[in-house]
Design a protein around this motif. Structure first.
Motif, mmCIF file in Angstrom:
data_model
loop_
_atom_site.group_PDB
_atom_site.id
_atom_site.type_symbol
_atom_site.label_atom_id
_atom_site.label_comp_id
_atom_site.label_asym_id
_atom_site.label_seq_id
_atom_site.Cartn_x
_atom_site.Cartn_y
_atom_site.Cartn_z
ATOM 1 N N LYS A 50 0.837 -1.202 0.000
ATOM 2 C CA LYS A 50 0.000 0.000 0.000
ATOM 3 C C LYS A 50 0.872 1.253 0.000
ATOM 4 C CE LYS A 50 -3.585 2.381 2.570
ATOM 5 N NZ LYS A 50 -4.146 2.668 3.876
ATOM 6 N N ASN A 66 -15.680 13.586 4.909
ATOM 7 C CA ASN A 66 -16.067 12.193 5.201
ATOM 8 C C ASN A 66 -15.165 11.545 6.235
ATOM 9 O OD1 ASN A 66 -18.186 12.004 3.310
ATOM 10 N ND2 ASN A 66 -16.665 11.835 1.669
ATOM 11 N N ASN A 122 4.233 1.671 2.217
ATOM 12 C CA ASN A 122 4.054 1.352 3.632
ATOM 13 C C ASN A 122 5.283 0.566 4.108
ATOM 14 O OD1 ASN A 122 2.872 0.718 6.153
ATOM 15 N ND2 ASN A 122 2.065 -1.198 5.300
ATOM 16 N N ASP A 140 5.243 -3.155 4.477
ATOM 17 C CA ASP A 140 5.088 -3.994 3.280
ATOM 18 C C ASP A 140 6.419 -4.373 2.649
ATOM 19 O OD1 ASP A 140 2.474 -3.814 3.855
ATOM 20 O OD2 ASP A 140 2.000 -2.311 2.322
ATOM 21 N N ALA A 189 -12.962 5.110 -4.293
ATOM 22 C CA ALA A 189 -12.635 6.171 -3.324
ATOM 23 C C ALA A 189 -13.563 6.094 -2.114
ATOM 24 C CB ALA A 189 -12.758 7.534 -3.990
ATOM 25 N N ILE A 238 -9.558 -5.692 -2.820
ATOM 26 C CA ILE A 238 -8.283 -6.382 -3.092
ATOM 27 C C ILE A 238 -8.528 -7.883 -3.261
ATOM 28 C CG2 ILE A 238 -5.888 -6.725 -2.362
ATOM 29 C CD1 ILE A 238 -6.243 -4.275 -0.526
ATOM 30 N N THR A 279 -0.595 -0.957 8.333
ATOM 31 C CA THR A 279 -0.096 0.209 7.608
ATOM 32 C C THR A 279 0.253 1.309 8.612
ATOM 33 O OG1 THR A 279 -2.280 1.183 7.399
ATOM 34 C CG2 THR A 279 -1.578 -0.288 5.622
ATOM 35 N N GLN A 282 -6.256 -5.081 9.881
ATOM 36 C CA GLN A 282 -7.428 -5.941 9.660
ATOM 37 C C GLN A 282 -7.553 -6.433 8.219
ATOM 38 O OE1 GLN A 282 -10.784 -3.645 10.900
ATOM 39 N NE2 GLN A 282 -10.209 -3.699 13.050
HETATM 40 C C1 FAD Z 1 -14.915 6.155 5.926
HETATM 41 C C2 FAD Z 1 -13.527 5.856 5.440
HETATM 42 C C3 FAD Z 1 -13.140 6.332 4.190
HETATM 43 C C4 FAD Z 1 -11.863 6.061 3.709
HETATM 44 N N1 FAD Z 1 -11.500 6.517 2.461
HETATM 45 C C5 FAD Z 1 -10.281 6.229 1.975
HETATM 46 C C6 FAD Z 1 -9.903 6.673 0.665
HETATM 47 O O1 FAD Z 1 -10.665 7.338 -0.038
HETATM 48 N N2 FAD Z 1 -8.665 6.352 0.219
HETATM 49 C C7 FAD Z 1 -7.806 5.613 0.989
HETATM 50 O O2 FAD Z 1 -6.673 5.324 0.541
HETATM 51 N N3 FAD Z 1 -8.137 5.196 2.224
HETATM 52 C C8 FAD Z 1 -9.342 5.483 2.725
HETATM 53 N N4 FAD Z 1 -9.678 5.071 3.983
HETATM 54 C C9 FAD Z 1 -8.699 4.318 4.748
HETATM 55 C C10 FAD Z 1 -8.754 2.880 4.274
HETATM 56 O O3 FAD Z 1 -9.997 2.297 4.551
HETATM 57 C C11 FAD Z 1 -7.708 2.068 4.962
HETATM 58 O O4 FAD Z 1 -6.464 2.693 4.814
HETATM 59 C C12 FAD Z 1 -7.669 0.709 4.304
HETATM 60 O O5 FAD Z 1 -8.848 0.019 4.612
HETATM 61 C C13 FAD Z 1 -6.559 -0.137 4.770
HETATM 62 O O6 FAD Z 1 -6.665 -0.279 6.138
HETATM 63 P P1 FAD Z 1 -5.377 -0.106 6.962
HETATM 64 O O7 FAD Z 1 -4.638 1.066 6.394
HETATM 65 O O8 FAD Z 1 -5.743 -0.097 8.398
HETATM 66 O O9 FAD Z 1 -4.564 -1.431 6.579
HETATM 67 P P2 FAD Z 1 -4.040 -2.587 7.525
HETATM 68 O O10 FAD Z 1 -5.123 -3.549 7.787
HETATM 69 O O11 FAD Z 1 -3.302 -2.012 8.698
HETATM 70 O O12 FAD Z 1 -3.002 -3.207 6.479
HETATM 71 C C14 FAD Z 1 -2.504 -4.528 6.605
HETATM 72 C C15 FAD Z 1 -1.879 -4.935 5.295
HETATM 73 O O13 FAD Z 1 -2.909 -5.081 4.303
HETATM 74 C C16 FAD Z 1 -2.386 -4.707 3.022
HETATM 75 N N5 FAD Z 1 -3.113 -3.541 2.518
HETATM 76 C C17 FAD Z 1 -3.823 -2.624 3.215
HETATM 77 N N6 FAD Z 1 -4.338 -1.693 2.377
HETATM 78 C C18 FAD Z 1 -3.930 -2.032 1.130
HETATM 79 C C19 FAD Z 1 -4.101 -1.456 -0.160
HETATM 80 N N7 FAD Z 1 -4.817 -0.334 -0.361
HETATM 81 N N8 FAD Z 1 -3.554 -2.090 -1.235
HETATM 82 C C20 FAD Z 1 -2.843 -3.235 -1.060
HETATM 83 N N9 FAD Z 1 -2.624 -3.806 0.135
HETATM 84 C C21 FAD Z 1 -3.152 -3.214 1.221
HETATM 85 C C22 FAD Z 1 -0.909 -4.402 3.239
HETATM 86 O O14 FAD Z 1 -0.162 -5.587 3.059
HETATM 87 C C23 FAD Z 1 -0.871 -3.974 4.694
HETATM 88 O O15 FAD Z 1 0.408 -4.106 5.278
HETATM 89 C C24 FAD Z 1 -10.944 5.335 4.499
HETATM 90 C C25 FAD Z 1 -11.339 4.868 5.762
HETATM 91 C C26 FAD Z 1 -12.608 5.132 6.229
HETATM 92 C C27 FAD Z 1 -12.989 4.616 7.589
#
Ligand code: FAD
Length: 266
Positions: free
Chosen positions: A12, A25, A38, A41, A93, A104, A123, A130
């Motif tokens: 990520k 939002n 990240n 990663d 988005a 994913i 991350t 999660q």
């Molecule tokens: C209401 C709301 C709106 C959001 N809108 C956005 C948005 O518009 N854009 C945005 O970027 N984020 C957005 N986010 C944040 C986004 O949901 C999280 O960053 C995303 O779900 C990953 O969660 P985390 O960063 O906690 O990953 P973690 O669970 O901490 O990541 C664990 C592992 O999962 C994998 N992983 C996580 N995310 C990705 C990815 N995107 N691609 C590939 N592998 C991945 C990686 O290996 C990572 O080390 C939003 C969150 C909320 C609550």
């Protein structure tokens, strides 16, 4: 002829700075800040490359993000990853963790057959740790989180050491499966200049919502995100102070009980 194992590594792009802004939002305004891979990663990539060196696996890195997230796929190429997939679509988005994990996992399904999915532990922006476990549930495959060592691997399974609170567990998982790896499982290699030149023209595969097995827009982005952010605020700072007097023995005991009471010690 048996095919070589296919490893999919999830990476990520995260903000490279803590100076970030939040929109209405409750989402980070990501385009306004410099971005990087990240850091957790890098350990997932290194793990997949070590397995590739052992058993000739093919490694695909996948990321979900805006078009500029292609940069981290190019970095992955420079480390030795074979293929790169960018999941990008305006309709993604606003994805919360559930919608991210769904998107994913749909991307992973479209890259099948696959044997092992490797994620980082967490991350540095969303920080929930999660996504890995949720993707495994969506894919219907076994998983373990917090893997701290790979004990062995074959064309059919992998045996890992898992860091649990107060215990170390050894787990053997049959492919296909998913693991999330701890920081320091291996020392990540540096991107190589030679590989940078060799992969300069390498194409990244770009997938949008219409390329995925599930094309129902309601499962993606804001529409597919049950999380509603009420308010975003910095954590309250507790500035209460207490000065303790006494001899070194009393002070040490007091400090020990204080740390134990606040669960800093196990
Ligand atoms: C209401 C709301 C709106 C959001 N809108 C956005 C948005 O518009 N854009 C945005 O970027 N984020 C957005 N986010 C944040 C986004 O949901 C999280 O960053 C995303 O779900 C990953 O969660 P985390 O960063 O906690 O990953 P973690 O669970 O901490 O990541 C664990 C592992 O999962 C994998 N992983 C996580 N995310 C990705 C990815 N995107 N691609 C590939 N592998 C991945 C990686 O290996 C990572 O080390 C939003 C969150 C909320 C609550």
């Amino acid at each position: 002829m048996p095919r070589s194992p296919h490893i999919i590594t999830c990476i990520k792009q995260v903000p490279g700075s803590t100076e970030v802004e939040i929109d209405d939002n409750g989402s980070l305004i990501r385009n306004a800040v410099a971005a990087k891979m990240n850091p957790f990663d890098l350990f997932a990539i290194e793990t997949s490359l070590r397995l590739k060196e052992q058993n000739g696996a093919t490694v695909t890195a996948i990321t979900m993000g805006p078009p500029r997230a292609e940069l981290i796929l190019r970095e992955a190429f420079m480390m030795g990853v074979d293929e790169g997939v960018l999941l990008t679509d305006r309709r993604f988005a606003g994805s919360d963790v559930l919608a991210t994990a769904w998107t994913i996992s749909q991307g992973i399904l479209s890259l099948a057959p696959y044997d092992l999915v490797i994620c980082g532990r967490q991350t540095t922006d969303g920080d929930t740790a999660q996504v890995g476990a949720e993707m495994a549930e969506f894919l219907g495959i076994p998983h373990v989180t917090n893997v701290r060592a790979i004990l062995s691997s074959s064309d059919e399974s992998i045996t890992v050491e898992v860091d649990l609170p107060g215990a170390i567990q050894v787990a053997c998982l049959h492919f296909p499966c998913l693991i999330t790896v701890e920081k320091d499982i291996f020392q990540p290699r540096l991107p190589s200049f030679r590989r940078k030149l060799a992969t300069r023209d390498k194409q990244v595969k770009v997938l949008c919502l219409d390329d995925l097995p599930d094309t129902d827009e309601k499962h993606y982005g804001l529409l597919g995100s049950p999380t509603k952010v009420q308010r975003v605020y910095p954590p309250r700072r507790d500035v209460t102070k207490e000065i303790v007097h006494g001899d070194p023995q009393t002070l040490a005991e007091r400090l020990f009980h204080e740390l134990e009471g606040r669960k800093f010690l196990q």
